[in-house]
Design a protein around this motif. Sequence first.
Motif, PDB file in Angstrom:
ATOM      1  N   ARG A  13       0.788  -0.993   0.005  1.00 41.06           N
ATOM      2  CA  ARG A  13       0.071   0.036   0.227  1.00 41.06           C
ATOM      3  C   ARG A  13       0.765   1.042   0.077  1.00 41.06           C
ATOM      4  O   ARG A  13       2.080   1.256   0.285  1.00 41.06           O
ATOM      5  CB  ARG A  13      -0.997  -0.078   1.062  1.00 41.06           C
ATOM      6  CG  ARG A  13      -0.496   0.523   2.473  1.00 41.06           C
ATOM      7  CD  ARG A  13      -1.475   1.014   3.238  1.00 41.06           C
ATOM      8  NE  ARG A  13      -0.993   0.731   4.997  1.00 41.06           N
ATOM      9  CZ  ARG A  13      -0.110   1.484   5.239  1.00 41.06           C
ATOM     10  NH1 ARG A  13       0.687   2.582   4.651  1.00 41.06           N
ATOM     11  NH2 ARG A  13       0.279   1.434   6.566  1.00 41.06           N
ATOM     12  N   LEU A  16       0.967   6.273   4.189  1.00 39.36           N
ATOM     13  CA  LEU A  16      -0.141   7.091   4.512  1.00 39.36           C
ATOM     14  C   LEU A  16       0.586   8.493   5.242  1.00 39.36           C
ATOM     15  O   LEU A  16       1.609   8.513   5.661  1.00 39.36           O
ATOM     16  CB  LEU A  16      -0.943   6.502   5.819  1.00 39.36           C
ATOM     17  CG  LEU A  16      -1.483   5.084   5.279  1.00 39.36           C
ATOM     18  CD1 LEU A  16      -2.119   4.631   6.501  1.00 39.36           C
ATOM     19  CD2 LEU A  16      -2.527   5.430   4.304  1.00 39.36           C
ATOM     20  N   SER A  98      -3.705  -2.364   9.303  1.00 37.00           N
ATOM     21  CA  SER A  98      -3.590  -1.226   8.412  1.00 37.00           C
ATOM     22  C   SER A  98      -2.757  -1.218   7.275  1.00 37.00           C
ATOM     23  O   SER A  98      -2.238  -0.611   6.538  1.00 37.00           O
ATOM     24  CB  SER A  98      -2.635  -0.075   9.314  1.00 37.00           C
ATOM     25  OG  SER A  98      -1.425  -0.408   9.314  1.00 37.00           O
ATOM     26  N   GLY A 100      -4.001  -2.417   4.439  1.00 34.25           N
ATOM     27  CA  GLY A 100      -4.889  -2.195   3.283  1.00 34.25           C
ATOM     28  C   GLY A 100      -5.583  -3.449   2.762  1.00 34.25           C
ATOM     29  O   GLY A 100      -6.232  -3.497   1.672  1.00 34.25           O
ATOM     30  N   HIS A 103      -9.367  -2.362   2.181  1.00 34.40           N
ATOM     31  CA  HIS A 103      -9.173  -1.133   1.048  1.00 34.40           C
ATOM     32  C   HIS A 103      -9.309  -2.197   0.120  1.00 34.40           C
ATOM     33  O   HIS A 103      -9.893  -1.865  -0.963  1.00 34.40           O
ATOM     34  CB  HIS A 103      -7.908  -0.408   1.116  1.00 34.40           C
ATOM     35  CG  HIS A 103      -7.911   0.393   0.070  1.00 34.40           C
ATOM     36  ND1 HIS A 103      -8.419   1.560   0.014  1.00 34.40           N
ATOM     37  CD2 HIS A 103      -7.215   0.180  -1.191  1.00 34.40           C
ATOM     38  CE1 HIS A 103      -8.186   2.418  -1.146  1.00 34.40           C
ATOM     39  NE2 HIS A 103      -7.698   1.396  -2.010  1.00 34.40           N
ATOM     40  N   ALA A 212     -10.025   2.749  11.547  1.00 36.41           N
ATOM     41  CA  ALA A 212     -11.256   1.921  11.057  1.00 36.41           C
ATOM     42  C   ALA A 212     -10.583   0.448  11.141  1.00 36.41           C
ATOM     43  O   ALA A 212     -10.766  -0.040  10.171  1.00 36.41           O
ATOM     44  CB  ALA A 212     -12.031   2.386  10.167  1.00 36.41           C
ATOM     45  N   SER A 213      -9.718  -0.017  12.283  1.00 42.67           N
ATOM     46  CA  SER A 213      -9.448  -1.249  12.262  1.00 42.67           C
ATOM     47  C   SER A 213     -10.557  -2.491  12.468  1.00 42.67           C
ATOM     48  O   SER A 213     -11.236  -2.533  13.372  1.00 42.67           O
ATOM     49  CB  SER A 213      -8.490  -1.372  13.348  1.00 42.67           C
ATOM     50  OG  SER A 213      -7.646  -2.694  13.143  1.00 42.67           O
ATOM     51  N   SER A 214     -10.357  -3.253  11.521  1.00 41.01           N
ATOM     52  CA  SER A 214     -11.255  -4.761  11.729  1.00 41.01           C
ATOM     53  C   SER A 214     -11.017  -5.430  12.801  1.00 41.01           C
ATOM     54  O   SER A 214      -9.897  -5.832  12.861  1.00 41.01           O
ATOM     55  CB  SER A 214     -11.141  -5.527  10.388  1.00 41.01           C
ATOM     56  OG  SER A 214     -11.381  -4.745   9.217  1.00 41.01           O
ATOM     57  N   ALA A 248      -8.828  -9.984   9.700  1.00 40.37           N
ATOM     58  CA  ALA A 248      -8.254  -9.062  10.693  1.00 40.37           C
ATOM     59  C   ALA A 248      -6.916  -9.050  10.616  1.00 40.37           C
ATOM     60  O   ALA A 248      -6.335  -9.978  10.314  1.00 40.37           O
ATOM     61  CB  ALA A 248      -8.936  -9.308  12.244  1.00 40.37           C
ATOM     62  N   GLY A 249      -6.339  -7.984  11.002  1.00 39.77           N
ATOM     63  CA  GLY A 249      -4.617  -7.819  10.793  1.00 39.77           C
ATOM     64  C   GLY A 249      -4.030  -8.416  12.036  1.00 39.77           C
ATOM     65  O   GLY A 249      -4.833  -8.242  13.009  1.00 39.77           O
TER      66      GLY A 249
HETATM   67  N1  LIG Z   1      -4.011   0.941  -1.882  1.00 38.77           N
HETATM   68  C1  LIG Z   1      -4.537   1.905  -1.155  1.00 38.77           C
HETATM   69  N2  LIG Z   1      -4.364   3.290  -1.687  1.00 38.77           N
HETATM   70  C2  LIG Z   1      -4.824   4.295  -0.712  1.00 38.77           C
HETATM   71  N3  LIG Z   1      -5.115   3.934   0.439  1.00 38.77           N
HETATM   72  C3  LIG Z   1      -4.964   2.997   0.985  1.00 38.77           C
HETATM   73  C4  LIG Z   1      -4.499   1.592   0.396  1.00 38.77           C
HETATM   74  N4  LIG Z   1      -4.343   0.607   1.057  1.00 38.77           N
HETATM   75  C5  LIG Z   1      -4.733   1.192   2.181  1.00 38.77           C
HETATM   76  N5  LIG Z   1      -5.156   2.403   2.241  1.00 38.77           N
HETATM   77  C6  LIG Z   1      -5.366   3.088   3.423  1.00 38.77           C
HETATM   78  O1  LIG Z   1      -4.896   2.550   4.498  1.00 38.77           O
HETATM   79  C7  LIG Z   1      -5.582   2.639   5.650  1.00 38.77           C
HETATM   80  C8  LIG Z   1      -5.571   1.265   6.296  1.00 38.77           C
HETATM   81  O2  LIG Z   1      -6.209   0.480   5.236  1.00 38.77           O
HETATM   82  P1  LIG Z   1      -7.129  -0.756   5.770  1.00 38.77           P
HETATM   83  O3  LIG Z   1      -8.168  -0.312   6.741  1.00 38.77           O
HETATM   84  O4  LIG Z   1      -7.824  -1.330   4.431  1.00 38.77           O
HETATM   85  O5  LIG Z   1      -6.259  -1.753   6.429  1.00 38.77           O
HETATM   86  P2  LIG Z   1      -6.626  -3.358   7.003  1.00 38.77           P
HETATM   87  O6  LIG Z   1      -5.215  -3.979   6.607  1.00 38.77           O
HETATM   88  O7  LIG Z   1      -7.835  -3.459   6.617  1.00 38.77           O
HETATM   89  O8  LIG Z   1      -6.575  -2.806   8.690  1.00 38.77           O
HETATM   90  P3  LIG Z   1      -7.089  -3.821   9.859  1.00 38.77           P
HETATM   91  O9  LIG Z   1      -6.533  -5.012   9.809  1.00 38.77           O
HETATM   92  O10 LIG Z   1      -6.724  -2.951  10.848  1.00 38.77           O
HETATM   93  O11 LIG Z   1      -8.541  -3.742   9.546  1.00 38.77           O
HETATM   94  C9  LIG Z   1      -6.779   3.570   5.196  1.00 38.77           C
HETATM   95  O12 LIG Z   1      -6.962   4.649   5.665  1.00 38.77           O
HETATM   96  C10 LIG Z   1      -7.051   2.843   3.927  1.00 38.77           C
HETATM   97  O13 LIG Z   1      -7.824   3.769   3.252  1.00 38.77           O
END
Ligand SMILES: Nc1ncnc2c1ncn2[C@@H]1O[C@H](COP(=O)(O)OP(=O)(O)OP(=O)(O)O)[C@@H](O)[C@H]1O
Length: 728
Positions: A13, A16, A98, A100, A103, A212-214, A248-249
């Motif tokens: 990803r 950020l 986090s 992605g 996403h 917004a962590s799952s 979940a991560g």
């Molecule tokens: N390819 C991408 N392009 C733009 N923003 C991204 C991308 N991947 C992730 N992000 C951003 O990074 C942040 C974390 O992403 P995301 O919530 O998808 O992580 P996650 O792996 O699902 O985390 P968790 O396990 O905590 O739920 C979010 O704000 C998301 O919008």
Amino acid sequence: MATAKVKIAARLRPRLPGEAQDDAVRVCHSEPADAGGSFTGIAVTNPHDASQVFRFPFTSCYDADATQAAIFEADVRPLVDIAWGGVTVTIFAYGVTSSGKTHTMQGTPADPGVIPRVVEALFAKSASPPLPGRTERAEIAVSYIEIYKDEVYDLLVARENAPKLPVRENGAGTVFVAGLTSAPIESAEAFERVYATATARRSVGATLLNRASSRSHAILTLTTRVTTTAGNGGQTVREGKLNLVDLAGSENNKLTGNDPSRMAESSAINKSLSVLGQVVHALNTGASRIPYRNSKLTRILQDALGGSSVGLLICNLAPGAKFRGDTLNTLNFAVRTKNVENRPVVNERGGSSSFPFSLPPPCSLLFLRLPFLLSSPAKRTRPSLVPRPAARLSAFVGAGAGTSRMSIAGAGAGAEALRGTEKVPPGLSEAEIEARISRMVEAEVKRRLEEERAREREKEREVGPSKDTDSVKEKGKEREKALPPGLSPLLKRHKDLDDELQARLLELERKFERGNGSTKEGTLADVLSPVSKKKTGRAYVALARAHSEKGDLQIALELYKRAETYVPDNVKLKERIIEIEWAVKNGRAFRPSPKRVRAKGKGREKGEGGKEKEKEKERAEEAREMDVDGAHGADADDQMEVDEVESSLTGRAAFAFGFGAELTNTGSKRSLVALSDDAGAGMETPAKRAKTQTKAKARVVVIESEEEDEFVPDAAPRKSRRRVGAAE
Ligand SMILES: Nc1ncnc2c1ncn2[C@@H]1O[C@H](COP(=O)(O)OP(=O)(O)OP(=O)(O)O)[C@@H](O)[C@H]1O
């Protein structure tokens, strides 16, 4: 039947806002490789040695600029076609918190991810004209669950009305969630509405790494049923399924800043991911028992890992050194998953299909017309599809016709032994049955180990003078005498290893010298209790250490790998294996073992004698440092359980490392202080965390001043270490 390996796609990803820019993790597209040719995959600088680069070859790699559409078109759309043809497909997003995953799977309305694109593609297919002379009718249904703290909830039902759902197995060996709703959907727009409502029910919380962590694993299942009618009236029905999994991560609680309730969630997340790693490891090592049942996640995903599903693992990576340890874990998990083989089947009924027809799980056939969006949930019917417990148990112990995956070393005989030991009255709950089975397995393992020990003792009596002496001291002397030359000093130094462990060392050394260990151990490791596994792993580590001290790197490597069979989640052990493999491969001397870094002035003994004493302690404690931790002796089982839980709670312990990584040298340098970021995760109580933070501060100071220290052990204090310390 043809096999299909799980496909891997890696996605890095973008950074950020506020994240540091560095090159610790890179996506390489056809870059020149050292040995000629080109390399496509992910390159990660070794956190412990900036001159090494780990390379993970993957054919599908996406860098920070890659679009959702690119991933969908290249890796996902072909799987939609396969599912439409009547096959089960599982796509899961895996990675540290986090990185992605959400996403990638869900995306945003402006930038939709895999799930909405899959739905759109399915409806596009259902609208496309059939072959001439045929008519086609397509039905699509959705179900959606989350696994929160190892309990399954139906996301299509309002949470206040959603009971925990049981996971069951039907007579055909198919695992399913009993009572799960399956909602027919007529269009992509209708899906959007259902999905939006359901997603809002998913457990999400804020952590320092992700607002917004799952907090749960989410599995969205799209079931397709395509009925084709030929000109002559003959009908075929193909039923496919797409499981879209947003895991979940894994969480490093030092980075997430989790409070106690978040930590409980985190514990469940890391534990289930740890089991996922164990399942992949067991599949790769050909273990006779795959621990699917150790978590709901793996039980539900059973079909995707070693089952009849076609699989895609999207490996989400967060950029930069901060996440590097987790990134390595994720990539090593991916490398191992890549070797998992499935045997996909086409679910087709009627007509003249030459494919095998496999019975789909009952739930996916329901296509219930659900009132859940419109009317009172009390009116909802949840058909019970629970098989009778006695029937399940008989399948479990080998009486069923090929449905059981459970077996213990020696298969048939063991199953017979188990069958004879307990009768199962009807009406037992799932938990009671599980408990009984565990007790039976434990008893059987214990019996076998005792038998084995008796045989060994018998053999010893036959070949030489009796070694059965009354005093422990004399036993120790006998062992030292029996040791191969060069190893006695090691055992002398390892005074803190208890009698039982020393016996194990000797036994293992003998086994190794006879060269008869490996296959049997593979199966033994399958059935040993966690405590026994840990003890055996620790013994192997100590033995490996002895060989590496003597310069027998190849043997040491072999022994470390054997240790890994018993403690597959041990990250430090995996790192040690990678380091020695690299040294062996490149004909280099093995680096000095990691030092335990201590705060200056605390517990540090001055002078040559002090240094030597310190060194001895380091050697004796390596097994513990490897996280093959725990106190010794029979009274220590509780402690070891605690340590095991602690270890599974660390994000780093959650994954099985693989050795697909290729290591190369680069000339890049990096700050040693940065290692403190990678130093590993710890799941701590607030009091423990306070202690840890104090220690961590001290450690950074030491690292700055001791340039040769490349390895930073986990800061979290371990009870077992304290106990050893007290004994010294
Ligand atoms: N390819 C991408 N392009 C733009 N923003 C991204 C991308 N991947 C992730 N992000 C951003 O990074 C942040 C974390 O992403 P995301 O919530 O998808 O992580 P996650 O792996 O699902 O985390 P968790 O396990 O905590 O739920 C979010 O704000 C998301 O919008």
